[in-house]
Design a protein around this motif. Structure first.
Motif, PDB file in Angstrom:
ATOM      1  N   MET A  99       0.847  -1.205   0.000  1.00  0.00           N
ATOM      2  CA  MET A  99       0.000   0.000   0.000  1.00  0.00           C
ATOM      3  C   MET A  99       0.879   1.251   0.000  1.00  0.00           C
ATOM      4  SD  MET A  99      -3.327   0.697   0.159  1.00  0.00           S
ATOM      5  CE  MET A  99      -4.166  -0.593   1.048  1.00  0.00           C
ATOM      6  N   LYS A 100       0.579   2.189  -0.882  1.00  0.00           N
ATOM      7  CA  LYS A 100       1.411   3.374  -1.010  1.00  0.00           C
ATOM      8  C   LYS A 100       1.171   4.381   0.105  1.00  0.00           C
ATOM      9  CE  LYS A 100       3.252   3.681  -5.465  1.00  0.00           C
ATOM     10  NZ  LYS A 100       3.899   4.638  -6.322  1.00  0.00           N
ATOM     11  N   GLY A 134       6.017   6.817  -1.791  1.00  0.00           N
ATOM     12  CA  GLY A 134       4.580   7.027  -1.971  1.00  0.00           C
ATOM     13  C   GLY A 134       4.223   7.982  -3.087  1.00  0.00           C
ATOM     14  N   VAL A 135       2.929   8.257  -3.189  1.00  0.00           N
ATOM     15  CA  VAL A 135       2.429   9.185  -4.203  1.00  0.00           C
ATOM     16  C   VAL A 135       2.628  10.615  -3.667  1.00  0.00           C
ATOM     17  CG1 VAL A 135       0.031   8.993  -3.354  1.00  0.00           C
ATOM     18  CG2 VAL A 135       0.455   9.787  -5.666  1.00  0.00           C
ATOM     19  N   ILE A 136       3.207  11.469  -4.506  1.00  0.00           N
ATOM     20  CA  ILE A 136       3.525  12.833  -4.063  1.00  0.00           C
ATOM     21  C   ILE A 136       2.410  13.787  -4.482  1.00  0.00           C
ATOM     22  CG2 ILE A 136       5.160  14.746  -4.243  1.00  0.00           C
ATOM     23  CD1 ILE A 136       7.399  12.764  -4.376  1.00  0.00           C
ATOM     24  N   VAL A 158      -8.248  16.240  -1.541  1.00  0.00           N
ATOM     25  CA  VAL A 158      -6.978  15.502  -1.589  1.00  0.00           C
ATOM     26  C   VAL A 158      -7.257  14.003  -1.598  1.00  0.00           C
ATOM     27  CG1 VAL A 158      -4.858  14.965  -0.306  1.00  0.00           C
ATOM     28  CG2 VAL A 158      -5.631  17.339  -0.496  1.00  0.00           C
ATOM     29  N   ARG A 159      -8.188  13.576  -0.766  1.00  0.00           N
ATOM     30  CA  ARG A 159      -8.506  12.146  -0.678  1.00  0.00           C
ATOM     31  C   ARG A 159      -8.982  11.608  -2.041  1.00  0.00           C
ATOM     32  NH1 ARG A 159     -13.016   9.143   3.164  1.00  0.00           N
ATOM     33  NH2 ARG A 159     -12.345   7.049   2.639  1.00  0.00           N
ATOM     34  N   THR A 160      -9.896  12.351  -2.668  1.00  0.00           N
ATOM     35  CA  THR A 160     -10.413  11.918  -3.974  1.00  0.00           C
ATOM     36  C   THR A 160      -9.301  11.874  -5.018  1.00  0.00           C
ATOM     37  OG1 THR A 160     -12.516  12.942  -3.437  1.00  0.00           O
ATOM     38  CG2 THR A 160     -12.131  12.464  -5.761  1.00  0.00           C
ATOM     39  N   ALA A 173      -5.597   8.691  -8.334  1.00  0.00           N
ATOM     40  CA  ALA A 173      -4.219   8.431  -8.764  1.00  0.00           C
ATOM     41  C   ALA A 173      -3.814   6.994  -8.460  1.00  0.00           C
ATOM     42  CB  ALA A 173      -3.262   9.397  -8.075  1.00  0.00           C
ATOM     43  N   LEU A 174      -4.285   6.476  -7.365  1.00  0.00           N
ATOM     44  CA  LEU A 174      -3.903   5.115  -6.965  1.00  0.00           C
ATOM     45  C   LEU A 174      -4.955   4.095  -7.372  1.00  0.00           C
ATOM     46  CD1 LEU A 174      -2.384   5.751  -3.406  1.00  0.00           C
ATOM     47  CD2 LEU A 174      -1.193   5.426  -5.566  1.00  0.00           C
TER      48      LEU A 174
END
Ligand SMILES: Nc1ncnc2c1ncn2[C@@H]1O[C@H](COP(=O)(O)OP(=O)(O)OP(=O)(O)O)[C@@H](O)[C@H]1O
Ligand SMILES: O=C(O)C1=C[C@@H](O)[C@@H](O)[C@H](O)C1
Ligand SMILES: [Mg+2]
Length: 171
Positions: A1-2, A94-96, A159-161, A166-167
């Motif tokens: 998990m990222k 992780g995702v930036i 941000v969550r959406t 993205a993931l």
């Protein structure tokens, strides 16, 4: 998990958004600035005064390169983008996500730059800093989320959406 790594200008809301986002996702919350302060035993503006800009950036680089976690939201300091090795390491973790805010709103949010401990050269204005840094945040971002005129709750949801998209539902 990222992991989710938040970057952006001082005052953009990385720490404020990050801690609540972590709680919602059931993740850990890590604030790079607090890791630096704990390791060094001093607050940020003292460290910048004591070590100078390059010395502080070296400490910040080392602390961020040493972050190896899972299931975490990581709020970084605004100056982390000055060191490529730190960004390369965070990018693997992780995702930036670039928390983007207009200059006018950043100006309204940040108070005394010295007391806050911002990495800025003498004679440089907040506007100079904004113009210098925005391209760096854009360069390293996997995802950019503009939070102008958003409430804290609205910004967290956005941000969550964006991260979920993205993931592809990984979080
Ligand atoms: N969406 C928002 N609306 C209004 N105020 C906000 C919002 N998000 C954060 N703030 C306020 O802006 C200020 C700066 O937020 P915060 O400390 O989270 O920024 P930061 O990006 O972590 O900055 P730094 O790089 O200095 O650590 C705080 O006072 C916070 O309450
Ligand atoms: O944007 C900056 O220059 C900084 C922001 C803080 O979060 C700290 O990382 C440090 O004080 C530098
Ligand atoms: Mg912060």
């Amino acid at each position: 998990m990222k992991n989710i790594v938040l970057i952006g200008m001082p005052g953009a809301g990385k720490s404020t958004i990050g801690v609540v986002l972590a709680k919602i996702l059931g993740y850990q919350f890590i604030d790079s600035d607090l890791l630096i302060q704990r390791q060094e035993g001093k607050v940020l503006h003292e460290l910048i005064e004591e070590h100078g800009i390059e010395g502080f950036l070296s400490i910040e680089e080392q602390v961020n390169r040493d972050i190896h976690v899972t299931h975490s939201v990581i709020a970084t300091g605004g100056s982390v983008v000055y060191r490529e090795p730190a960004m390369e390491s965070l990018g693997k973790e992780g995702v930036i996500v670039y928390i983007q805010l207009s200059y006018e709103n950043i100006k309204a949010r940040v108070g005394d730059l010295d007391k806050r401990g911002v990495v800025i050269h003498n004679g440089c204005t907040l506007l100079d800093l904004y113009k210098e840094r925005c391209p760096l945040y854009e360069k390293y971002a996997d995802v950019t989320v503009n939070v102008d005129s958003m409430t804290i709750e609205g910004a967290i949801a956005k941000v969550r959406t964006a991260v979920q998209e993205a993931l592809e539902g990984e979080v």
